[in-house]
Motif scaffolding. Structure first.
Motif, PDB file in Angstrom:
ATOM      1  N   GLN A 229     -43.892  51.458 -54.318  1.00 39.16           N
ATOM      2  CA  GLN A 229     -43.722  50.015 -54.252  1.00 39.16           C
ATOM      3  C   GLN A 229     -42.241  49.630 -54.370  1.00 39.16           C
ATOM      4  OE1 GLN A 229     -46.670  47.235 -55.705  1.00 39.16           O
ATOM      5  NE2 GLN A 229     -47.581  48.855 -56.952  1.00 39.16           N
ATOM      6  N   ARG A 230     -41.836  48.703 -53.530  1.00 38.49           N
ATOM      7  CA  ARG A 230     -40.477  48.170 -53.571  1.00 38.49           C
ATOM      8  C   ARG A 230     -40.569  46.652 -53.744  1.00 38.49           C
ATOM      9  NH1 ARG A 230     -37.844  51.502 -48.408  1.00 38.49           N
ATOM     10  NH2 ARG A 230     -38.124  53.601 -49.314  1.00 38.49           N
ATOM     11  N   TRP A 231     -39.719  46.139 -54.617  1.00 42.25           N
ATOM     12  CA  TRP A 231     -39.763  44.722 -54.956  1.00 42.25           C
ATOM     13  C   TRP A 231     -38.408  44.091 -54.628  1.00 42.25           C
ATOM     14  CZ3 TRP A 231     -44.506  43.292 -57.084  1.00 42.25           C
ATOM     15  CH2 TRP A 231     -45.305  44.351 -57.517  1.00 42.25           C
ATOM     16  N   THR A 232     -38.438  42.979 -53.911  1.00 43.23           N
ATOM     17  CA  THR A 232     -37.194  42.318 -53.514  1.00 43.23           C
ATOM     18  C   THR A 232     -37.322  40.819 -53.748  1.00 43.23           C
ATOM     19  OG1 THR A 232     -36.837  43.982 -51.786  1.00 43.23           O
ATOM     20  CG2 THR A 232     -35.548  41.941 -51.660  1.00 43.23           C
ATOM     21  N   ALA A 246     -37.131  44.879 -43.426  1.00 47.68           N
ATOM     22  CA  ALA A 246     -38.284  45.661 -43.902  1.00 47.68           C
ATOM     23  C   ALA A 246     -39.161  46.107 -42.737  1.00 47.68           C
ATOM     24  CB  ALA A 246     -39.095  44.836 -44.896  1.00 47.68           C
ATOM     25  N   GLN A 249     -37.456  48.789 -40.642  1.00 49.46           N
ATOM     26  CA  GLN A 249     -37.392  50.071 -41.348  1.00 49.46           C
ATOM     27  C   GLN A 249     -38.499  51.010 -40.883  1.00 49.46           C
ATOM     28  OE1 GLN A 249     -37.725  49.777 -45.606  1.00 49.46           O
ATOM     29  NE2 GLN A 249     -38.210  51.938 -45.850  1.00 49.46           N
ATOM     30  N   THR A 265     -47.651  48.903 -39.343  1.00 53.70           N
ATOM     31  CA  THR A 265     -47.118  48.052 -40.411  1.00 53.70           C
ATOM     32  C   THR A 265     -47.944  46.776 -40.470  1.00 53.70           C
ATOM     33  OG1 THR A 265     -44.851  48.887 -40.140  1.00 53.70           O
ATOM     34  CG2 THR A 265     -45.126  46.769 -41.251  1.00 53.70           C
ATOM     35  N   HIS A 332     -47.019  51.214 -43.883  1.00 56.81           N
ATOM     36  CA  HIS A 332     -46.196  50.217 -44.576  1.00 56.81           C
ATOM     37  C   HIS A 332     -46.955  48.890 -44.658  1.00 56.81           C
ATOM     38  CE1 HIS A 332     -41.834  48.408 -44.988  1.00 56.81           C
ATOM     39  NE2 HIS A 332     -42.555  48.319 -46.091  1.00 56.81           N
ATOM     40  N   ILE A 334     -46.216  44.975 -45.974  1.00 61.57           N
ATOM     41  CA  ILE A 334     -45.155  44.058 -46.408  1.00 61.57           C
ATOM     42  C   ILE A 334     -45.795  42.742 -46.828  1.00 61.57           C
ATOM     43  CG2 ILE A 334     -43.065  42.820 -45.720  1.00 61.57           C
ATOM     44  CD1 ILE A 334     -42.640  44.977 -43.574  1.00 61.57           C
ATOM     45  N   LEU A 360     -46.258  52.913 -48.389  1.00 64.24           N
ATOM     46  CA  LEU A 360     -45.174  52.109 -48.932  1.00 64.24           C
ATOM     47  C   LEU A 360     -45.575  50.644 -48.900  1.00 64.24           C
ATOM     48  CD1 LEU A 360     -42.188  51.609 -49.818  1.00 64.24           C
ATOM     49  CD2 LEU A 360     -41.606  51.578 -47.364  1.00 64.24           C
ATOM     50  N   THR A 362     -43.780  46.867 -49.602  1.00 64.24           N
ATOM     51  CA  THR A 362     -42.584  46.073 -49.881  1.00 64.24           C
ATOM     52  C   THR A 362     -43.027  44.645 -50.186  1.00 64.24           C
ATOM     53  OG1 THR A 362     -41.220  47.421 -48.399  1.00 64.24           O
ATOM     54  CG2 THR A 362     -40.389  45.232 -48.987  1.00 64.24           C
ATOM     55  N   SER A 363     -42.754  44.179 -51.391  1.00 68.29           N
ATOM     56  CA  SER A 363     -43.164  42.843 -51.819  1.00 68.29           C
ATOM     57  C   SER A 363     -41.952  41.933 -51.936  1.00 68.29           C
ATOM     58  CB  SER A 363     -43.898  42.909 -53.162  1.00 68.29           C
ATOM     59  OG  SER A 363     -45.106  43.632 -53.052  1.00 68.29           O
TER      60      SER A 363
END
Length: 420
Positions: A229-232, A246, A249, A265, A332, A334, A360, A362-363
């Motif tokens: 998990q990736r948080w932005t 994102a 990517q 995705t 992925h 998102i 993966l 991405t939030s």
């Protein structure tokens, strides 16, 4: 689409000789009632009720079919037991339970004399039983009244409905309701089943089936450990650029690693307008994508989903694509807009890292979501169920109000903003 997916998978089960082991039929959309009785019937609540009513308009049910069913499975149970589906599900359960009572009486060889003399025929009590259970499930606005016990030990609601049947036969009516041989098994399946509160799906189940056996795995209300998990945190000014980066990517990863194969995705947003806006943004920068939401036609959704399954690419969607749809190898996910509940969050990220694969997520989140994101991340780091971060019924706005956050005013504007 979920019905057709279940039917397609069940029809793939064959014996060693290649013969199908099951006859499966889906009653949904334009598909009518099967000519012969299948082993498994897959349907939506509304479609099943419509066809049962159409087949038997006088009594509004098909006794032979209902009586013969042995197993009733409710998939995505938390969604079915809440909101607009709830009344339909309660109606179906009532119909199945009533036929259990009829079958039990038909098979009984010894009939209690008091029941023969005092209890009206089951047919006269069906409507009262049906209305009672529906009222018990949907009248939690006044919990004290439902919890209240009268002098004889029955609830206020139960006695009021029993009076409508016949006041002198309260005890016998209770016996008719409760004392019968069960002939069906009811199975409720869900990846998320919150229990905190009587109006949650878990609370409803506990009242309807107090003796039910509860079975759950280690990841109930938790994300998959194979998930990265990736948080932005973003602002209105940076949101679009971060989203494009994102999405691209995944495209770059596919080009640099031929072993990945078809790259898929999923981009989640909260509204139909946001889906169209995000799709327009991505197309303007040369990213081909399709849309999936409830406002598009069934044919368009089916075509876009099949194209995404076969060719990969980017699918921009609402939470209509977050449940049940099994699309292999989504690399992925998102969240262009952060989910509005813990349940939606878990179902969204559950579209990737499936069947032993990695994935993966991405939030993207704003300042208004900061406190709740921190709670979700802390729950994940501690291995706790994510539902404890915020409940099924309360969205981010109410959670922030409860915490007294200064960001409440920011939240009020979040739902009105469309990525542009």
């Amino acid at each position: 689409m979920l019905c057709e997916q279940v039917a397609r998978m069940a029809n793939c089960i064959h014996s060693d000789s290649g013969e199908p082991l099951l006859q499966v039929y889906a009653v949904c959309g334009r598909q009518g009632w099967p000519a012969s009785q299948p082993d498994i019937l897959v349907s939506t609540p509304a479609a099943l009720l419509n066809y049962l009513y159409a087949l038997d308009p006088e009594r509004r049910r098909r006794s032979e079919f209902l009586r013969g069913v042995k197993y009733v499975v409710f998939d995505e149970a938390d969604m079915l037991l809440c909101g607009s589906f709830q009344n339909q599900i309660v109606r179906l359960i009532n119909m199945f339970r009533f036929e259990e009572k009829v079958l039990s009486r038909m098979k009984s060889t010894v009939v209690d004399s008091s029941m023969q003399s005092n209890v009206p025929p089951l047919g006269n009590l069906e409507a009262a039983y049906d209305d009672e259970l529906l009222s018990k499930i949907t009248s939690d606005e006044d919990e004290d009244q439902i919890e209240g016990e009268d002098a004889e030990g029955g609830s206020v609601l139960e006695d009021s409905i029993e009076d409508q049947v016949e006041p002198s036969k309260k005890k016998d009516w209770k016996r008719v309701r409760k004392n019968y041989n069960r002939s069906k098994q009811y199975i409720f399946v869900a990846a998320t089943l919150p229990l905190n509160g009587k109006r949650t799906a878990g609370g409803v189940l506990k009242r309807m089936f107090p003796d039910a056996m509860w079975v759950n795995g280690n990841y109930l209300h938790c994300h998959n450990p194979r998930l990265e998990q990736r948080w932005t945190e973003v602002t209105i000014d940076t949101q679009v650029d971060v989203l494009i980066d994102a999405v691209e990517q995944g495209v770059r990863s596919q080009e640099s690693n031929s072993k990945i194969g078809v790259c898929r995705t999923l981009v989640f947003v909260n509204t139909v307008d946001a889906v169209e806006a995000v799709a327009k943004i991505l197309r303007n920068v040369g990213v081909e994508c399709s849309c999936y939401h409830s406002d598009s036609s069934l044919e368009e959704r089916s075509a876009n989903l099949n194209d995404f399954r076969e060719r990969g690419g980017v699918l921009v969607c609402t939470d209509a694509a977050a449940r049940g749809l099994d699309i292999p190898n989504v690399q992925h996910v998102i969240q262009a807009e952060f989910a509005t509940s813990a349940v939606d969050f878990l179902h969204r990220i559950g579209r990737t890292a499936r069947a032993g694969q990695a994935g993966l997520v991405t939030s993207l989140y704003t300042k208004a979501n900061r406190d709740l994101v921190a709670s979700v991340r802390q729950a994940g780091n501690l291995g706790q169920p994510v539902e404890k971060a915020f409940s099924r019924k309360r969205g981010f706005r109410n959670k922030l109000k409860k915490r007294g956050s200064k960001g409440v005013q920011d939240v009020a504007n979040v739902d009105d903003r469309v990525l542009a």
